[in-house]
Structures are given as structure tokens and as C-alpha cells.
Enzyme design. Structure first.
Site, PDB file in Angstrom:
ATOM      1  N   PRO A 154       0.863  -1.940  -0.048  1.00 25.40           N
ATOM      2  CA  PRO A 154       0.252   0.200  -0.259  1.00 25.40           C
ATOM      3  C   PRO A 154       1.107   1.227  -0.374  1.00 25.40           C
ATOM      4  O   PRO A 154       1.439   1.265   1.319  1.00 25.40           O
ATOM      5  CB  PRO A 154      -0.764   0.359   1.255  1.00 25.40           C
ATOM      6  N   GLU A 155       0.737   1.885  -0.996  1.00 24.33           N
ATOM      7  CA  GLU A 155       1.320   3.794  -0.553  1.00 24.33           C
ATOM      8  C   GLU A 155      -0.324   4.397  -1.068  1.00 24.33           C
ATOM      9  O   GLU A 155      -1.437   3.493  -1.216  1.00 24.33           O
ATOM     10  CB  GLU A 155       1.733   3.929  -2.398  1.00 24.33           C
ATOM     11  N   LYS A 180      -1.983   6.566   3.826  1.00 25.42           N
ATOM     12  CA  LYS A 180      -1.852   5.502   4.495  1.00 25.42           C
ATOM     13  C   LYS A 180      -3.017   5.218   4.452  1.00 25.42           C
ATOM     14  O   LYS A 180      -3.524   4.252   5.294  1.00 25.42           O
ATOM     15  CB  LYS A 180      -0.860   4.997   4.302  1.00 25.42           C
ATOM     16  N   ARG A 186      14.364   2.187   3.786  1.00 28.75           N
ATOM     17  CA  ARG A 186      13.734   1.404   3.117  1.00 28.75           C
ATOM     18  C   ARG A 186      15.091   1.378   1.639  1.00 28.75           C
ATOM     19  O   ARG A 186      15.704   2.698   1.663  1.00 28.75           O
ATOM     20  CB  ARG A 186      12.815   1.787   2.664  1.00 28.75           C
TER      21      ARG A 186
END
Length: 278
Positions: free
Chosen positions: A2-3, A52, A266
DNA sequence: GTTTAATGGGTAT
DNA sequence: TACCCCTTAAACT
């Protein structure tokens, strides 16, 4: 997976499936048993997203607050046998009506909260490029934080208090599209560059909503945008990116090897040759 | 069969 | 900075 585009589409689809209905809400896996009992059989007013975060509003000032985290999924099944759909895997929360079943798996957040709590959550989030019509989605709010921060722009774009909805794919891709050096501190970023990033996200995210894919390659962006304007079917088979997950491969523009490094926890991907802008 | 990576983020150190 | 949580599928042995 999910973005922000994923959550926006999910809110839309949940709203279509359940607004005005009173679904049976359960927790087949058990971890949400109490919360489910609080809302089960209550009418759904609607579903919305910000960044989000997903909010499903129920009559009686109760809101289901969901954040999918890295691995969560929320799938809606509209088959005619939906009411008898077997539970597969770890289902934290299930919505069921005669027509639809929605299963939530692996969320980071799944809580029944008050509207006041929702306001508190929204207060921690920056502008969402998908919510342009909302006064809270003013790109200047993000700019205020960016131009005062010495953190690299690649880190700032991932900070949900700066900007809501962008994740690891969009950050790498949008920085490449605008040729921005991901390691430039916020203090060095020009205002016009930030505006260009924002404008690009405003253009790109709706394509993600429409296709359920993150579309960033210029030719594909043009193709999808054209199809959307014409109101036709939006189909896209390939799933390409300029830099995301292409470490070591040649840059599609200049041929340099795409690089990768962990930034903000990330894997960031970028082209050191193409991306020099501040 | 086991390990790892994955579009995320909170909390402790 | 490190660690932890959550689930699944692909990549390892």
C-alpha cells in the site's frame, strides 16, 4: 502493498460496497474480536482515506481505523456466493453482507475509535496529493517542513507528517522523474523543485488509483492519462519503473548503473548521473 | 523445509 | 540506530 493510491481506491470500493448497509463484522482470526463486536450490525456511513490511513465511519460515532502497514491487505469479494466465502489464512476482520465480503489481513492498525481520535490522527499527517479539494491538502504545509529540514529529500518524502501517502516506490520514481538528487537536504531544495514534485504526484497518484499500479514511465503515464480522459477502459499489463528495484541495471535514460542504498529504513533507488537537481 | 524481502511505522536504546 | 510487529510469496537449501 500500500501507498496512498491503494488506500484511496480501497476507501472508494469499501464505500461502494458497504455504505448504507449494516454488515456483520467478525474477527475470524480472533485478534479483533472485541472491536468487531462493537460495530457488527451497525450501519456504515462511508469510507475515506488520508495518506495511508483508512477510516470506515459507522453510525453512532464509531470509526474503524485501519493502517495496512507493509504487508496488510483488504480485499473485497463481490461474487454471488460472497456470504458463504470460506476464511482463507489469517483474517483479522471480515465485513459480510448478502452481497459482499471484505477480508482484512495483516494490518498494522485495526481499531474502533472515536471521531476525535480520527482528528488527532489527521493532525499528524501532511497534505495528501489525492485530496486536493480539502483545505488540509496545501502543499505549502509540506514546504514549510521541507525547507527547514536538513534531512535528505528522499527521507522527507517518506515522512507522513510532511507528505501523506507517498511510499518507497513513488519517492524513488518521482525523484528520478524530476532529476532530483535524493540526498539533497531539504534546506537546499528550491521551492520550484518542491512544487514540481507536488504537481507530479498530483498527476501520478490518480493514475495509480485508476490502474491499481504505480505508473511512472512517461509513455505509460501518457497512455493511461489519455485513456482516463476518454473514459475508456484503463488497462496496463506491464509494471515498469525507472529506478525502483532496478539496482545494477542500466538507467533507461543515460545507461548508468542504477544505485541503491537504505534511506529512511527502506531501499532507495536512483541514478547518480541523471539526478543532480536541487 | 527454511529464510528473506516486501509499496510501513511505532517504540525502545 | 536497532528492534519489533504483522502476512505472504518468492527465493533459497
Amino acid at each position: 502493498m500500500p501507498e496512498g493510491h491503494t488506500l484511496f481506491a480501497l476507501a472508494r470500493d469499501l464505500d461502494t460496497a458497504f455504505a448504507g448497509t449494516s454488515p456483520t463484522v467478525t474477527s475470524p482470526q480472533g485478534k479483533f474480536a472485541h472491536g468487531a463486536s462493537l460495530i457488527s450490525g451497525t450501519e456504515v456511513e462511508g469510507a475515506t482515506s488520508w495518506g495511508k490511513h483508512l477510516f470506515v465511519d459507522f453510525v453512532g460515532d464509531r470509526v474503524l481505523w485501519v493502517h495496512l502497514g507493509l504487508i496488510g491487505t483488504f480485499t473485497i469479494d463481490t461474487s454471488s456466493y460472497a456470504g458463504e466465502l470460506p476464511v482463507v489464512g489469517q483474517v483479522r476482520c471480515r465485513f459480510a453482507t448478502e452481497d459482499h465480503v471484505a477480508d482484512l489481513r495483516g494490518p498494522m492498525v485495526c481499531d474502533v475509535v472515536t471521531p476525535e481520535k480520527v482528528d488527532e490522527v489527521l493532525g499528524r499527517l501532511g497534505p495528501d496529493p489525492l485530496r486536493l479539494t480539502d483545505v488540509r491538502s496545501d502543499p505549502d504545509l509540506a514546504w514549510t517542513r521541507i525547507h527547514r529540514s536538513r534531512k535528505p529529500i528522499a527521507e522527507l518524502l517518506m515522512d507522513q507528517a510532511v507528505l501523506a501517502g507517498v511510499g518507497n516506490v513513488y519517492r524513488s520514481e518521482v525523484l528520478f522523474r524530476l532529476r532530483v538528487n535524493p540526498f539533497r537536504p531539504g534546506t537546499a531544495i528550491k521551492r520550484s523543485t518542491w512544487q514540481a514534485i507536488w504537481d507530479d504526484l498530483v498527476a501520478l497518484l490518480p493514475l495509480g488509483v485508476a490502474t491499481s499500479k504505480i505508473v511512472t514511465i512517461h509513455d505509460q503515464v501518457d497512455e493511461v492519462a489519455r485513456a482516463l480522459e476518454e473514459g475508456g477502459d484503463v488497462r496496463l499489463d506491464s509494471r515498469d519503473s525507472y529506478v525502483y528495484k532496478r539496482a545494477g541495471e542500466p538507467c533507461l535514460v543515460c545507461g548508468s548503473r542504477i544505485r541503491t542504498e537504505v534511506v529512511a529504513g527502506r531501499n532507495l533507488f536512483w541514478c547518480g548521473n541523471c539526478q543532480r537537481r536541487s
